[in-house]
Write an enzyme that holds these catalytic residues in place. Sequence first.
Site, PDB file in Angstrom:
ATOM      1  N   ASN A 111       0.830  -1.195   0.000  1.00  0.00           N
ATOM      2  CA  ASN A 111       0.000   0.000   0.000  1.00  0.00           C
ATOM      3  C   ASN A 111       0.870   1.252   0.000  1.00  0.00           C
ATOM      4  O   ASN A 111       2.007   1.233   0.479  1.00  0.00           O
ATOM      5  CB  ASN A 111      -0.926   0.013   1.228  1.00  0.00           C
ATOM      6  CG  ASN A 111      -0.208   0.440   2.494  1.00  0.00           C
ATOM      7  OD1 ASN A 111      -0.202   1.620   2.837  1.00  0.00           O
ATOM      8  ND2 ASN A 111       0.427  -0.494   3.197  1.00  0.00           N
ATOM      9  N   ASN A 149       4.099   4.962  16.002  1.00  0.00           N
ATOM     10  CA  ASN A 149       4.327   4.447  14.656  1.00  0.00           C
ATOM     11  C   ASN A 149       5.667   4.975  14.142  1.00  0.00           C
ATOM     12  O   ASN A 149       5.748   6.074  13.619  1.00  0.00           O
ATOM     13  CB  ASN A 149       3.162   4.856  13.748  1.00  0.00           C
ATOM     14  CG  ASN A 149       3.322   4.347  12.329  1.00  0.00           C
ATOM     15  OD1 ASN A 149       4.409   3.954  11.924  1.00  0.00           O
ATOM     16  ND2 ASN A 149       2.244   4.370  11.573  1.00  0.00           N
ATOM     17  N   CYS A 172       6.048   3.489   9.183  1.00  0.00           N
ATOM     18  CA  CYS A 172       5.544   3.659   7.812  1.00  0.00           C
ATOM     19  C   CYS A 172       6.686   4.038   6.874  1.00  0.00           C
ATOM     20  O   CYS A 172       7.362   5.038   7.091  1.00  0.00           O
ATOM     21  CB  CYS A 172       4.473   4.746   7.773  1.00  0.00           C
ATOM     22  SG  CYS A 172       2.856   4.061   8.048  1.00  0.00           S
ATOM     23  N   ASN A 175       6.303  -3.433  10.961  1.00  0.00           N
ATOM     24  CA  ASN A 175       5.517  -2.617  10.058  1.00  0.00           C
ATOM     25  C   ASN A 175       5.846  -3.102   8.635  1.00  0.00           C
ATOM     26  O   ASN A 175       6.490  -4.136   8.466  1.00  0.00           O
ATOM     27  CB  ASN A 175       5.830  -1.124  10.248  1.00  0.00           C
ATOM     28  CG  ASN A 175       4.627  -0.258   9.891  1.00  0.00           C
ATOM     29  OD1 ASN A 175       4.043  -0.417   8.829  1.00  0.00           O
ATOM     30  ND2 ASN A 175       4.255   0.648  10.771  1.00  0.00           N
ATOM     31  N   CYS A 189      24.031 -37.624  -1.670  1.00  0.00           N
ATOM     32  CA  CYS A 189      22.992 -36.719  -1.152  1.00  0.00           C
ATOM     33  C   CYS A 189      23.522 -35.900   0.032  1.00  0.00           C
ATOM     34  O   CYS A 189      24.041 -36.455   0.991  1.00  0.00           O
ATOM     35  CB  CYS A 189      21.774 -37.542  -0.731  1.00  0.00           C
ATOM     36  SG  CYS A 189      20.479 -36.555   0.036  1.00  0.00           S
ATOM     37  N   CYS A 240      14.717 -31.591  -3.139  1.00  0.00           N
ATOM     38  CA  CYS A 240      13.789 -32.510  -3.808  1.00  0.00           C
ATOM     39  C   CYS A 240      12.483 -32.631  -3.035  1.00  0.00           C
ATOM     40  O   CYS A 240      11.404 -32.683  -3.614  1.00  0.00           O
ATOM     41  CB  CYS A 240      14.436 -33.873  -4.003  1.00  0.00           C
ATOM     42  SG  CYS A 240      15.069 -34.581  -2.479  1.00  0.00           S
TER      43      CYS A 240
HETATM   44  C1  LIG Z   1      -3.413  -0.542   3.793  1.00  0.00           C
HETATM   45  C2  LIG Z   1      -2.572  -0.571   5.024  1.00  0.00           C
HETATM   46  C3  LIG Z   1      -2.506   0.535   5.842  1.00  0.00           C
HETATM   47  C4  LIG Z   1      -1.712   0.509   6.998  1.00  0.00           C
HETATM   48  N1  LIG Z   1      -1.711   1.597   7.812  1.00  0.00           N
HETATM   49  C5  LIG Z   1      -0.957   1.565   8.944  1.00  0.00           C
HETATM   50  C6  LIG Z   1      -0.989   2.639   9.865  1.00  0.00           C
HETATM   51  O1  LIG Z   1      -1.708   3.632   9.685  1.00  0.00           O
HETATM   52  N2  LIG Z   1      -0.201   2.565  10.952  1.00  0.00           N
HETATM   53  C7  LIG Z   1       0.606   1.489  11.213  1.00  0.00           C
HETATM   54  O2  LIG Z   1       1.303   1.461  12.229  1.00  0.00           O
HETATM   55  N3  LIG Z   1       0.625   0.439  10.360  1.00  0.00           N
HETATM   56  C8  LIG Z   1      -0.133   0.448   9.255  1.00  0.00           C
HETATM   57  N4  LIG Z   1      -0.129  -0.636   8.419  1.00  0.00           N
HETATM   58  C9  LIG Z   1       0.762  -1.777   8.719  1.00  0.00           C
HETATM   59  C10 LIG Z   1       0.044  -2.886   9.484  1.00  0.00           C
HETATM   60  O3  LIG Z   1      -0.400  -2.439  10.750  1.00  0.00           O
HETATM   61  C11 LIG Z   1       0.973  -4.099   9.704  1.00  0.00           C
HETATM   62  O4  LIG Z   1       2.094  -3.698  10.468  1.00  0.00           O
HETATM   63  C12 LIG Z   1       1.472  -4.707   8.401  1.00  0.00           C
HETATM   64  O5  LIG Z   1       0.483  -4.648   7.409  1.00  0.00           O
HETATM   65  C13 LIG Z   1       1.916  -6.163   8.582  1.00  0.00           C
HETATM   66  O6  LIG Z   1       0.873  -6.976   9.034  1.00  0.00           O
HETATM   67  P1  LIG Z   1      -0.056  -7.881   8.044  1.00  0.00           P
HETATM   68  O7  LIG Z   1       0.872  -8.734   7.223  1.00  0.00           O
HETATM   69  O8  LIG Z   1      -0.959  -8.650   8.968  1.00  0.00           O
HETATM   70  O9  LIG Z   1      -0.821  -6.907   7.195  1.00  0.00           O
HETATM   71  C14 LIG Z   1      -0.940  -0.627   7.290  1.00  0.00           C
HETATM   72  C15 LIG Z   1      -1.014  -1.741   6.450  1.00  0.00           C
HETATM   73  C16 LIG Z   1      -1.826  -1.730   5.337  1.00  0.00           C
HETATM   74  C17 LIG Z   1      -1.900  -2.944   4.473  1.00  0.00           C
HETATM   75  S1  SF4 Z   2      17.998 -32.444  -3.878  1.00  0.00           S
HETATM   76 FE1  SF4 Z   2      17.402 -34.185  -2.612  1.00  0.00          FE
HETATM   77  S2  SF4 Z   2      18.630 -35.899  -3.353  1.00  0.00           S
HETATM   78 FE2  SF4 Z   2      19.555 -34.020  -4.152  1.00  0.00          FE
HETATM   79  S3  SF4 Z   2      21.131 -33.522  -2.651  1.00  0.00           S
HETATM   80 FE3  SF4 Z   2      19.296 -32.380  -2.083  1.00  0.00          FE
HETATM   81  S4  SF4 Z   2      18.248 -33.716  -0.623  1.00  0.00           S
HETATM   82 FE4  SF4 Z   2      19.749 -35.003  -1.690  1.00  0.00          FE
END
Ligand SMILES: Cc1cc2nc3c(=O)[nH]c(=O)nc-3n(C[C@H](O)[C@H](O)[C@H](O)COP(=O)(O)O)c2cc1C
Ligand code: SF4
Length: 447
Positions: free
Chosen positions: A73, A132, A135, A200, A396, A402
């Site tokens: 965002n 905060n 941001c 954040n 391995c 894998c």
């Molecule tokens: C659209 C949006 C707006 C946000 N606004 C704020 C804000 O105003 N203040 C703040 O501290 N964090 C804000 N955040 C951050 C979130 O609080 C949070 O730290 C961050 O998104 C990670 O958490 P999540 O992965 O659960 O979203 C915002 C996040 C998003 C997506």
């Molecule tokens: S990819 Fe799988 S078989 Fe190849 S070295 Fe790594 S763990 Fe061993």
Amino acid sequence: MADLSVDLAGIDTPNPFWLASGPPTNTYGQVARAFDLGWGGAVWKTVGEPIINTYSRYGGVNLGTQRMMGFNNIELISDRPIADNLREIALLKKRYPRHAVIVSLMVESRREVWQDVVRRTEDTGCDGIELNFGCPHGMSERGMGSAVGQVPDYACQIVEWVKEVATRPVIVKLTPNVTDVTYIARAARSGGADALSLINTINSIMAVDLDTFFPHPHVAGKGSHGGYCGPAVKPIALNMVSAVAADPRVRLPVSGIGGIQSWRDAAEFIALGATTVQVCTAVMHYGFRLVEDLIDGLSNWMDEKGYARLEDWRGRALPGITSWENLDLNYRTIAVIDQAKCIHCGLCYVACEDGAHQAIALLRDPERTALGADAPSDRVNGGAWRWHVQVIEQACVGCNLCSLVCPVAGCITMQEVPTGQPPVSWKEYAAGTGRLAVRPEHYVPVA
Ligand SMILES: Cc1cc2nc3c(=O)[nH]c(=O)nc-3n(C[C@H](O)[C@H](O)[C@H](O)COP(=O)(O)O)c2cc1C
Ligand code: SF4
Ligand code: SF4
């Protein structure tokens, strides 16, 4: 049923699930609805000088059918007048006395401005304040948000100003856009912070439209770096939470944030030391009802494991995290393929051959090979497979690749192979106090 109530630096909350500061905590109506559905606390959308937002402001990264695996965002803090926010917060606290109401703040970096907003905020009866310092966009260009959170001295100074007047617990919200988050955590502690929250959002550019060459999201064709969050950031957040929780120079309660969308995600943060967790993107995606699954899942799991309270297992995963030099070099694993489950897609062979250690052999069934190497299908006339994959144990290195690419659950497992040697870390080996077990030959020198 397990008791999920917790206390973060004196803030009581019926469960550890809080809404993070963001769009879901913008108004009284939203937070009241969230509390009615079970959220234990909410950090109000950051209050500060009213600002103007752009009309386009969110971007998403999809992965296969998973929408918004990553989210970003370019939104700023609350665009509502401070007085309106504070009036609604006071009303909320009055109606929901047992829930945790925390107010996120961000103002100009001047002592009187901070102290004035803290006093006015505390008049609402809120349970705590979150500063905060995170941001990464918009506000940082004006000397706020991550501009403060990236400089330990500034962070410490502002916490000191706030603590001079605050009577409620002060949580400092940290930015991940730093080389080492513990420096800022220590600075916040020196300033007198009562708790920390992290992370954040992470600086990001989501995508570029190859027809218009506009970034995504764009505002009339132009974009700006934004804050990344959602499921994709959880590993980064877990690492930072564990680093802060384990730092003996921090020793503050932590509210973990970043990519949480299931009770398991939340439990991982708590196992790494978090007292509460906060959720933003998942609520923007799935709505407030998510909390019902979070509460049911966590309390059922705790009942199953016999944990009565969160304190019984908080931080249990922390001792398992150490620096690389302490890992046991004599602990050996190899890949084991369950031939009965294999669908002969060949992905493991290609991955190991091109991207790892050439430790998977592609063996042809001699009978079927007789039908011709160019037979069009791997499976001949619905009968046996023409080839199968087999791990070359001595080559391995147990890298896991894998097992990560195999599309069949449980088909490739990593199994421990005893080496007969006692554990030895790099530190011990380099000091000449330990012996290495025989290691796999993982490449063939070119003559
Ligand atoms: C659209 C949006 C707006 C946000 N606004 C704020 C804000 O105003 N203040 C703040 O501290 N964090 C804000 N955040 C951050 C979130 O609080 C949070 O730290 C961050 O998104 C990670 O958490 P999540 O992965 O659960 O979203 C915002 C996040 C998003 C997506
Ligand atoms: S990819 Fe799988 S078989 Fe190849 S070295 Fe790594 S763990 Fe061993
Ligand atoms: S990736 Fe899995 S299913 Fe595919 S060939 Fe290898 S073991 Fe079999």
